[in-house]
Write an enzyme that holds these catalytic residues in place. Sequence first.
Site, PDB file in Angstrom:
ATOM      1  CG  ASP A  54      -0.373   9.439 -24.393  1.00 56.07           C
ATOM      2  OD1 ASP A  54      -0.872  10.315 -25.135  1.00 56.07           O
ATOM      3  OD2 ASP A  54      -0.857   9.117 -23.300  1.00 56.07           O
ATOM      4  CG  ASN A  95     -11.111   6.000 -30.692  1.00 55.34           C
ATOM      5  OD1 ASN A  95     -12.311   5.846 -30.914  1.00 55.34           O
ATOM      6  ND2 ASN A  95     -10.226   5.999 -31.673  1.00 55.34           N
TER       7      ASN A  95
HETATM    8  P1  4NP Z   1      -4.670   8.498 -27.201  1.00 49.99           P
HETATM    9  O1  4NP Z   1      -4.140   9.694 -26.282  1.00 49.99           O
HETATM   10  O2  4NP Z   1      -4.652   7.255 -26.338  1.00 49.99           O
HETATM   11  O3  4NP Z   1      -3.681   8.447 -28.299  1.00 49.99           O
HETATM   12  O4  4NP Z   1      -6.062   8.885 -27.642  1.00 49.99           O
HETATM   13  C1  4NP Z   1      -4.636   9.982 -25.024  1.00 49.99           C
HETATM   14  C2  4NP Z   1      -5.815  10.676 -24.889  1.00 49.99           C
HETATM   15  C3  4NP Z   1      -6.272  11.005 -23.621  1.00 49.99           C
HETATM   16  C4  4NP Z   1      -5.546  10.652 -22.514  1.00 49.99           C
HETATM   17  C5  4NP Z   1      -4.360   9.942 -22.644  1.00 49.99           C
HETATM   18  C6  4NP Z   1      -3.917   9.618 -23.904  1.00 49.99           C
HETATM   19  N1  4NP Z   1      -6.002  11.028 -21.219  1.00 49.99           N
HETATM   20  O5  4NP Z   1      -5.288  10.764 -20.239  1.00 49.99           O
HETATM   21  O6  4NP Z   1      -7.094  11.610 -21.110  1.00 49.99           O
END
Ligand code: 4NP
Length: 152
Positions: free
Chosen positions: A124, A11
């Site tokens: 991602d 998020n």
């Molecule tokens: P989101 O992206 O799911 O689009 O918010 C990410 C944010 C953090 C992480 C992975 C994806 N993480 O591994 O911390």
Amino acid sequence: MKSVLFVCLGNICRSPLGEGILRDKVNRKGLDLKIDSAGTESLHVGESPDRRSTKTAREKGIDISKQVARQIRISDFDEFDLILVADAQVYREVISMTRNETDKKKVDFMMNMLKPGSNTAVPDPYYGGQDGFEKVYDMLNRACDSLLKNLK
Ligand code: 4NP
């Protein structure tokens, strides 16, 4: 349909952009739609969106800086008509939380708003550069246009 929840992992990257883009379009059109976003993981709860997401949105005239990351909760299945997930991993997590068929029917992929049934992932962008965030913005911008076009 009166409410939409965008869900990704943290998020902080993808779902805040979805929330910001859709809210901007809804406001411009003078529509009444409840919009929020959440993550399946607790890692970034309480944080502002990733600055690369904030920058990408700001360049399009959208301010997402006031958003605060939160984790998806069971009550979201009662409070939202449509729960849009970023990718297959998030889909599995969200589906695992559903209590019944009514909950399950609310869950769909963000990109299925553009191409129903394709289950295309919004990639991602966390470990990549700014260009990944631009790509996410473009994908979600098209998905949100299509969502509003087909709004019933
Ligand atoms: P989101 O992206 O799911 O689009 O918010 C990410 C944010 C953090 C992480 C992975 C994806 N993480 O591994 O911390």
